[in-house]
Design a protein around this motif. Sequence first.
Motif, PDB file in Angstrom:
ATOM      1  N   SER A   1       0.818  -1.207   0.000  1.00 16.14           N
ATOM      2  CA  SER A   1       0.000   0.000   0.000  1.00 16.14           C
ATOM      3  C   SER A   1       0.856   1.263   0.000  1.00 16.14           C
ATOM      4  O   SER A   1       0.556   2.218  -0.713  1.00 16.14           O
TER       5      SER A   1
ATOM      6  N   PHE B   1       2.305   1.714  -3.464  1.00 18.05           N
ATOM      7  CA  PHE B   1       1.285   2.110  -4.427  1.00 18.05           C
ATOM      8  C   PHE B   1       0.921   3.577  -4.274  1.00 18.05           C
ATOM      9  O   PHE B   1       0.931   4.336  -5.252  1.00 18.05           O
ATOM     10  N   PHE B   2       0.586   4.008  -3.050  1.00 20.68           N
ATOM     11  CA  PHE B   2       0.154   5.388  -2.853  1.00 20.68           C
ATOM     12  C   PHE B   2       1.299   6.374  -3.022  1.00 20.68           C
ATOM     13  O   PHE B   2       1.102   7.490  -3.501  1.00 20.68           O
TER      14      PHE B   2
ATOM     15  N   THR C   1       3.887   5.978  -5.125  1.00 24.00           N
ATOM     16  CA  THR C   1       4.084   6.063  -6.571  1.00 24.00           C
ATOM     17  C   THR C   1       2.957   6.846  -7.225  1.00 24.00           C
ATOM     18  O   THR C   1       3.189   7.658  -8.125  1.00 24.00           O
ATOM     19  N   TYR C   2       1.743   6.637  -6.760  1.00 21.60           N
ATOM     20  CA  TYR C   2       0.590   7.334  -7.314  1.00 21.60           C
ATOM     21  C   TYR C   2       0.705   8.847  -7.117  1.00 21.60           C
ATOM     22  O   TYR C   2       0.491   9.623  -8.052  1.00 21.60           O
ATOM     23  N   SER C   3       1.080   9.279  -5.917  1.00 20.13           N
ATOM     24  CA  SER C   3       1.181  10.717  -5.668  1.00 20.13           C
ATOM     25  C   SER C   3       2.326  11.333  -6.473  1.00 20.13           C
ATOM     26  O   SER C   3       2.200  12.455  -6.983  1.00 20.13           O
TER      27      SER C   3
ATOM     28  N   ALA D   1       3.451  10.236  -9.388  1.00 17.38           N
ATOM     29  CA  ALA D   1       3.016  10.259 -10.781  1.00 17.38           C
ATOM     30  C   ALA D   1       2.033  11.395 -11.025  1.00 17.38           C
ATOM     31  O   ALA D   1       2.076  12.048 -12.077  1.00 17.38           O
ATOM     32  N   LYS D   2       1.147  11.648 -10.067  1.00 10.83           N
ATOM     33  CA  LYS D   2       0.200  12.760 -10.206  1.00 10.83           C
ATOM     34  C   LYS D   2       0.932  14.092 -10.292  1.00 10.83           C
ATOM     35  O   LYS D   2       0.586  14.947 -11.111  1.00 10.83           O
TER      36      LYS D   2
END
Length: 64
Positions: free
Chosen positions: A48, A51-52, A54-56, A58-59
């Motif tokens: 988790s 994932f979060f 990397t997500y932030s 990438a955003k």
Amino acid sequence: VKLQAHNTAHGKVYRNAFHCTRRSLVEEGVRGLYKGGSSSFIGIALESSLFFGTYSQAKQLLKV
């Protein structure tokens, strides 16, 4: 995990999930229900966070 491990390697030890739960509570107490769960909890926490994180990132990179 107990149902999978004990019913294949050592012959059929548990009849069903309720039998496994009842036997675990009687023989090992409440801690027996969570035995072996710490590795799963640690794995999920790492997954988790990656994932979060990397997500932030990438955003932020895609925000132009």
